[in-house]
Structure formats: structure tokens, C-alpha cells
Design a protein around this motif. Sequence first.
Motif, PDB file in Angstrom:
ATOM      1  N   SER A   1      -8.758   3.659   4.317  1.00 29.96           N
ATOM      2  CA  SER A   1     -10.070   3.826   3.912  1.00 29.96           C
ATOM      3  C   SER A   1     -10.621   2.452   3.374  1.00 29.96           C
ATOM      4  O   SER A   1      -9.719   1.573   3.685  1.00 29.96           O
ATOM      5  CB  SER A   1      -9.800   4.358   2.747  1.00 29.96           C
TER       6      SER A   1
ATOM      7  N   HIS B   1     -10.719  -3.352   3.577  1.00 33.85           N
ATOM      8  CA  HIS B   1     -10.203  -2.029   3.227  1.00 33.85           C
ATOM      9  C   HIS B   1      -9.937  -1.878   2.169  1.00 33.85           C
ATOM     10  O   HIS B   1     -10.020  -2.298   0.755  1.00 33.85           O
ATOM     11  CB  HIS B   1      -8.805  -1.906   4.128  1.00 33.85           C
ATOM     12  N   CYS B   2      -9.075  -0.905   1.542  1.00 37.34           N
ATOM     13  CA  CYS B   2      -8.658  -0.535   0.326  1.00 37.34           C
ATOM     14  C   CYS B   2      -6.910  -0.501   0.417  1.00 37.34           C
ATOM     15  O   CYS B   2      -6.260  -0.578   0.952  1.00 37.34           O
ATOM     16  CB  CYS B   2      -8.575   1.355  -0.159  1.00 37.34           C
TER      17      CYS B   2
ATOM     18  N   THR C   1       0.807  -1.163  -0.055  1.00 34.95           N
ATOM     19  CA  THR C   1       0.157   0.111  -0.299  1.00 34.95           C
ATOM     20  C   THR C   1       0.876   1.288  -0.026  1.00 34.95           C
ATOM     21  O   THR C   1       2.016   1.428   0.042  1.00 34.95           O
ATOM     22  CB  THR C   1      -1.127  -0.248   1.037  1.00 34.95           C
TER      23      THR C   1
ATOM     24  N   ASP D   1      -5.280   2.623   0.245  1.00 31.15           N
ATOM     25  CA  ASP D   1      -4.480   3.819   0.916  1.00 31.15           C
ATOM     26  C   ASP D   1      -5.430   1.976   2.744  1.00 31.15           C
ATOM     27  O   ASP D   1      -6.684   2.644   2.745  1.00 31.15           O
ATOM     28  CB  ASP D   1      -5.528   4.440   1.705  1.00 31.15           C
TER      29      ASP D   1
ATOM     30  N   SER E   1     -15.527   6.092   1.519  1.00 34.26           N
ATOM     31  CA  SER E   1     -15.135   5.409   2.103  1.00 34.26           C
ATOM     32  C   SER E   1     -16.072   5.891   4.028  1.00 34.26           C
ATOM     33  O   SER E   1     -16.361   4.551   4.583  1.00 34.26           O
ATOM     34  CB  SER E   1     -13.971   5.521   2.131  1.00 34.26           C
TER      35      SER E   1
ATOM     36  N   ASP F   1     -17.597  -0.044  -2.762  1.00 35.56           N
ATOM     37  CA  ASP F   1     -16.320   1.145  -3.764  1.00 35.56           C
ATOM     38  C   ASP F   1     -16.641   0.787  -5.456  1.00 35.56           C
ATOM     39  O   ASP F   1     -15.911  -0.073  -5.631  1.00 35.56           O
ATOM     40  CB  ASP F   1     -15.842   1.928  -3.532  1.00 35.56           C
TER      41      ASP F   1
ATOM     42  N   ASP G   1      -8.587  -7.796  -7.451  1.00 36.38           N
ATOM     43  CA  ASP G   1      -9.630  -7.583  -6.773  1.00 36.38           C
ATOM     44  C   ASP G   1     -10.577  -9.102  -6.629  1.00 36.38           C
ATOM     45  O   ASP G   1     -10.280 -10.393  -7.804  1.00 36.38           O
ATOM     46  CB  ASP G   1     -11.000  -6.613  -6.523  1.00 36.38           C
TER      47      ASP G   1
ATOM     48  N   HIS H   1     -11.511  -1.345  -9.305  1.00 41.27           N
ATOM     49  CA  HIS H   1     -12.436  -1.688  -8.947  1.00 41.27           C
ATOM     50  C   HIS H   1     -14.002  -1.765  -9.596  1.00 41.27           C
ATOM     51  O   HIS H   1     -14.426  -1.457  -8.791  1.00 41.27           O
ATOM     52  CB  HIS H   1     -12.228  -2.370  -7.894  1.00 41.27           C
TER      53      HIS H   1
ATOM     54  N   ASP I   1     -13.172  -0.161   1.045  1.00 45.87           N
ATOM     55  CA  ASP I   1     -13.858  -0.127  -0.060  1.00 45.87           C
ATOM     56  C   ASP I   1     -15.096  -0.629   0.171  1.00 45.87           C
ATOM     57  O   ASP I   1     -15.997  -1.067  -0.792  1.00 45.87           O
ATOM     58  CB  ASP I   1     -13.295  -1.597  -1.048  1.00 45.87           C
TER      59      ASP I   1
END
Length: 378
Positions: free
Chosen positions: A264, A257-258, A23, A261, A236, A279, A212, A284, A266
Motif C-alpha cells: 500500500s 510505501h506503508c 512489515t 503493508d 492507497s 494518508d 515517520d 501518521h 501512504d
Amino acid sequence: MIKWKGVLFLPGKITNYFAGGNTARGFHSLYESCLDGLDRLFILKGGPGTGKSSLMKAIGYEWNDKGYDIEFLHCSSDNDSIDGVIIPCLKVGIVDGTAPHVIEPKYPGAIEEYVNLGTAWDSTVLEAHREEIKKLNGNIANAYDEAYSYFSKALVVHDEWEKIYIENMDFTKADQLTTELIEEFFAGKSLNKGAKVVHRFLGAATPKGAVDFVPNLTEDIYKRYFIKGRPGSGKSTLLKKIATTADDKGFDVEIYHCGFDPNSLDMVIIRELGIAIFDSTAPHEYFPDRENDEIVDMYKRTIAPGTDEKYAAELLDITERYATNMKSAIQCLAEAKEYHDELERYYIKAMDYHVVEVLKDEIEQEIKRLSMIGQTTQ
């Protein structure tokens, strides 16, 4: 359909996700959450190429063929490898406990057990290539440092991107949308129990780009909500409030989680309600393809009309700089993978995989023993 000891079984469900990620804040681990609640955890030790991923896949698929649901924890640094496998029904897991996701036992012997695949290598073979191994390890570390540096630069650019939309957001409308969804999801609903909350990654930056498992994770979800919007449009924050409400009302919740980041979110899945909300923007990006799928457009609901057009020049510059840094970061991950593959070749030459097979069989026998104990206590 599989026959095992004279009994026919339908294969169980396989769930795929990431528990660790490369990340903008360096390597980030969510393993502690993913492995929480297990009664037995085998922690594999050993260098690259010692067969950890192959061992875990073999055991995972074998128990899946017997009808057990399994979870594969995928490796963000190698698209073809896994870092762990869990058999939830048996509360048993096997995990790669080597860097960067070093796992230390909390209850050694009682729950966790080390399995050292290093007993299967010939140290003299590795000693003969000591300098090459040291150099490759250094190259791998440098490649990851560069990748994280580019991801960090991309995050700074992403903050610029978000700032434009935050300054043009109607926060009252964002709060109203959040309230509407929470009411739709939870009105009059609660469970008289403590919620189980697990943290995972929706996707990951890998040597082959963004990956993903949204289709797999949501395949048996009745109602899916696809959040559309721009960076900084509150996606988020909306997900965090929904997750908190689910927890407060006693619903088990999966928080994703993203992968860029980890601060954040998702996606949130509440399986007891048959709901997934995520998201659904690049990298994704998905679109409704089932009858109950629904779009939640946060740009239309919360951002001042004409914002994209008003800041078109600035947004073009930002997206280009962001893409350049992300592309450079992925290239560094690919370089690290090439060095890692070269390093593996030295270890593969030194390995006696018959010893690994014996260790695998020992783990297998222990899992079978635990499964028999589970059957007698039911």
C-alpha cells in the motif's frame, strides 16, 4: 554558517526517510530504488557495534556543513542509527550492507566498493564469547520472527476492518474524486522527459513504536493534501493513480510505501509541482497548519453515511484486536533491540576504532576527489 578552506558555507538540507521496514510481510527493502543512479556507493560490512552508523553520520554531517544536501536512510530496528547516507549532488552514497538489507554490487569496483570494518576487530576477543554471540543471534532472529508473526496477524485483522468500508463504498464517487484531483494537479501540464521515480517508506515500525518523517519530507512543499478516511476507503488506490499519472506526464515522483503493508502507498510527492498528498490517519496523523494545506476527506466523499455507527460494535472489536497484535509486535522489536545492544557490547570490546577512523578518512578522501572531478566538469 561554516568555514571550510577559507570559504563560508550555509548548511544544506537534510532529508530523512526509511528505505527498509519491519512489515506484516517480513523485512521489506526499498534500497535498490533509493540507491539507484549513484555513481559511487560504499557498502559497509562488519558486525554490530563496529561503528557503521557513526561513520555514516559523521561523513553526512561534514558534507552537510559544507553546504551539500544529504539524505539519511534511517534504521527501522534502531531509532538512534542510520543505515545509509546519500549526497545527491555528488551521486555518492554509503550504506550498511549487512543483513537484513544485504546489498550486492552490480558493478563492483566501477560503482560499488566494499569497506570491511571487520578488519578493525580482534577475533580472539570474539572467539572467547562465541557461545554467547551465537545465543544472542538466535534470540534476535526469534524476536523478529515473533514480531513478523504478530504484524501478519494484525494485517488479517486489518483486512476485516477494510472489508466493512469497502462494502459500504461508492466506487463511482471514489473515481470522481480521483479524477478531480488528477485534473487539479496535472491539467495542461507535462514535461518532455522521462520521470525519475523513487520508492521509499513513509514511516516504520520501530522498537519505540511508529516513526515517520512527514514534517521533514514536506517542509518545503507549497501545497499539502491531507487524506482522511478509514481503512478500505481507497486512500492507497488514489495515491497509486496519482503516482502513475505523474510518471506518465514526465514528473519526478517520490512514492512512499506503508511501513505496515508495503503493498500500500501512504504518500506521493511531486516536487516539480510543489505537491504532496498523503494518508494523514493514525499512526501518521497530521492536521493542516499552513495556509495552503487542504484536507481530502474520503470517508465523507466515498463511504455511506452512518457506516461508523452501524458497525460500531464490530469496529470496536476489530480495533482492539488490531491494537493488541501491533503492541505485541512492537514489544518483540524492542526485545530484539535489547538483544542487539547486548551483542554490540561484545563487538565494541573487540574493536580498534582507530582503524575505523582510518577507513572513514579513506572514504572521505575519495568523496573529496569525486567532488573535485565534479567541479572541473561543470
